[in-house]
Write an enzyme that holds these catalytic residues in place. Sequence first.
Site, PDB file in Angstrom:
ATOM      1  N   HIS A  91     -14.058  13.991 127.051  1.00  0.00           N
ATOM      2  CA  HIS A  91     -12.962  14.107 128.021  1.00  0.00           C
ATOM      3  C   HIS A  91     -12.919  15.546 128.517  1.00  0.00           C
ATOM      4  O   HIS A  91     -12.917  16.485 127.720  1.00  0.00           O
ATOM      5  CB  HIS A  91     -11.616  13.757 127.374  1.00  0.00           C
ATOM      6  CG  HIS A  91     -10.471  13.960 128.321  1.00  0.00           C
ATOM      7  ND1 HIS A  91     -10.121  13.034 129.281  1.00  0.00           N
ATOM      8  CD2 HIS A  91      -9.634  15.021 128.510  1.00  0.00           C
ATOM      9  CE1 HIS A  91      -9.104  13.497 129.988  1.00  0.00           C
ATOM     10  NE2 HIS A  91      -8.794  14.704 129.546  1.00  0.00           N
ATOM     11  N   ASP A 122       2.602   6.594 128.353  1.00  0.00           N
ATOM     12  CA  ASP A 122       2.096   7.833 128.943  1.00  0.00           C
ATOM     13  C   ASP A 122       2.107   7.763 130.454  1.00  0.00           C
ATOM     14  O   ASP A 122       2.419   8.751 131.129  1.00  0.00           O
ATOM     15  CB  ASP A 122       0.675   8.137 128.457  1.00  0.00           C
ATOM     16  CG  ASP A 122       0.134   9.370 129.162  1.00  0.00           C
ATOM     17  OD1 ASP A 122       0.708  10.446 128.958  1.00  0.00           O
ATOM     18  OD2 ASP A 122      -0.798   9.249 129.972  1.00  0.00           O
ATOM     19  N   ARG A 134       6.895  13.686 134.320  1.00  0.00           N
ATOM     20  CA  ARG A 134       6.612  15.123 134.109  1.00  0.00           C
ATOM     21  C   ARG A 134       6.154  15.773 135.400  1.00  0.00           C
ATOM     22  O   ARG A 134       6.476  16.931 135.681  1.00  0.00           O
ATOM     23  CB  ARG A 134       5.546  15.281 133.017  1.00  0.00           C
ATOM     24  CG  ARG A 134       6.073  14.981 131.619  1.00  0.00           C
ATOM     25  CD  ARG A 134       4.930  14.791 130.635  1.00  0.00           C
ATOM     26  NE  ARG A 134       4.032  15.918 130.636  1.00  0.00           N
ATOM     27  CZ  ARG A 134       2.720  15.832 130.379  1.00  0.00           C
ATOM     28  NH1 ARG A 134       2.160  14.680 130.095  1.00  0.00           N
ATOM     29  NH2 ARG A 134       1.975  16.906 130.391  1.00  0.00           N
ATOM     30  N   SER A 172      -0.608  13.262 125.666  1.00  0.00           N
ATOM     31  CA  SER A 172      -0.928  12.402 126.806  1.00  0.00           C
ATOM     32  C   SER A 172      -2.433  12.093 126.822  1.00  0.00           C
ATOM     33  O   SER A 172      -2.855  10.932 126.907  1.00  0.00           O
ATOM     34  CB  SER A 172      -0.502  13.128 128.088  1.00  0.00           C
ATOM     35  OG  SER A 172      -1.060  12.540 129.226  1.00  0.00           O
ATOM     36  N   LYS A 185      -4.450   8.277 125.160  1.00  0.00           N
ATOM     37  CA  LYS A 185      -5.353   7.407 125.933  1.00  0.00           C
ATOM     38  C   LYS A 185      -6.731   7.352 125.293  1.00  0.00           C
ATOM     39  O   LYS A 185      -7.357   6.291 125.218  1.00  0.00           O
ATOM     40  CB  LYS A 185      -5.449   7.912 127.380  1.00  0.00           C
ATOM     41  CG  LYS A 185      -4.165   7.638 128.163  1.00  0.00           C
ATOM     42  CD  LYS A 185      -4.149   8.278 129.527  1.00  0.00           C
ATOM     43  CE  LYS A 185      -3.911   9.761 129.453  1.00  0.00           C
ATOM     44  NZ  LYS A 185      -3.489  10.416 130.679  1.00  0.00           N
TER      45      LYS A 185
HETATM   46  N1  URA Z   1      -4.181  14.890 131.865  1.00  0.00           N
HETATM   47  C1  URA Z   1      -3.485  13.927 131.232  1.00  0.00           C
HETATM   48  O1  URA Z   1      -3.971  12.807 131.053  1.00  0.00           O
HETATM   49  N2  URA Z   1      -2.263  14.213 130.795  1.00  0.00           N
HETATM   50  C2  URA Z   1      -1.685  15.417 130.948  1.00  0.00           C
HETATM   51  O2  URA Z   1      -0.579  15.622 130.516  1.00  0.00           O
HETATM   52  C3  URA Z   1      -2.419  16.405 131.612  1.00  0.00           C
HETATM   53  C4  URA Z   1      -3.677  16.111 132.066  1.00  0.00           C
END
Ligand code: URA
Length: 428
Positions: free
Chosen positions: A85, A164, A171, A186, A190
């Site tokens: 990621h 999320d 947010r 967050s 995932k």
């Molecule tokens: N990417 C995400 O998936 N979540 C965040 O909070 C910031 C970047």
Amino acid sequence: MAEHDVVEVIATKRDRGTLTTGQIDWVIDAYTRGEVADEQMSALAMAILLNGMDRAEISAWTAAMIASGERLDFSGLSRATTDKHSTGGVGDKITLPLAPLVAACGVAVPQLSGRGLGHTGGTLDKLESIPGWRAALSNDELRAQLDEVGAAVCAAGDGLAPADRKLYALRDVTGTVEAIPLIASSIMSKKIAEGTGALVLDVKVGSGAFMKDADRARELAEVMVGLGTDAGVRTVALLTDMSTPLGHTAGNALEVAESVDVLAGGGPADVVELTLALAREMLAAAGHDAVDPADKLVDGSAMDAWRRMIRAQGGDPEAPLPTARESHVVTAERDGVLTRLDALSVGTAAWRLGAGRARKEDPVQAGAGVRWHARPGDRVAVGDPLFTLSTDTPERFDRALAALEDGYTVSAPGTAYAAPPLVIDRVS
Ligand code: URA
């Protein structure tokens, strides 16, 4: 689940207290169900941004977000799984050559990705510039593709960490994106829900990144590695430079073409270096480090895996990629050495040309973007092309050129230039 009083939960964090796992489980669940209102969750997110959370709280928050949806399980697959990621950068096309490369080395890559927003491009937007390619796969199709091809890059379904999705949108409009506990939970909710056995995080640092300085990037990396490890996912992070954009292109089809160059054994040196560094980490984290991924770029097996991966999702890897209707070339106004190429400026220019979107429902142009003909350290002569800007909508050129205006420096001939390291640090 025991009921809690939402105002009491907010007040606990406002007063720098520690939330219990019971409070966290309840507030995430109640927010997902709509029982806790947006304004209440906004207040809590702001209290978290201001007062932080400890490791146990962040772990509980992440677990509650995972529990809000489904969790994929690839443990029955014929091969181990590993994923990467990136926190997002300009010209960051690394997933494209990396996923088939790692698959060619014998480890499966289940990469559930998102679309770009703002100046950083999204992997799905890039792949969608390939004629016929589709991002949506059902869980059964994903599993079958991992078994047969070894790599799949596809859209994360609605069932994955729905808490999320709701919280991130909130947010975004309440000035609370920047809280490290909220970013880490967050991203990791995932990735853990995705079911990968091992994970390598590419935490970008610099003007084109989310994290502008190395200390905050390191802190984010440490929190995310801790969360992965606590959840039983072997996780490491590389901190990598994003003050200069990667490669020579930013834009969807432009980046696919550059990725194919890497898979063909060529491509820009920095893209190859980072692809190999991340591939080695992904293979090691999956316990599969006897293979050298560099060999798979040379012998054509990574390219074969790419073709199979694209075909499996309806794409034609041999079809010509779309190109933009109009282009504009920026030339050097003096002889010298390019000593600065600012990632944020280049990313903003590509975005304004139509490669990215301002709102998540906006379309993107497949052929739009920026090609830079020189990288820092290269000599340039007056009149040499420095940038080619491409778009279908030429009225966008002016604003893209404005973004690039202060985005590069040509210094006097002979000026020494020392490239900063691409991989800044490793956190495990
Ligand atoms: N990417 C995400 O998936 N979540 C965040 O909070 C910031 C970047």
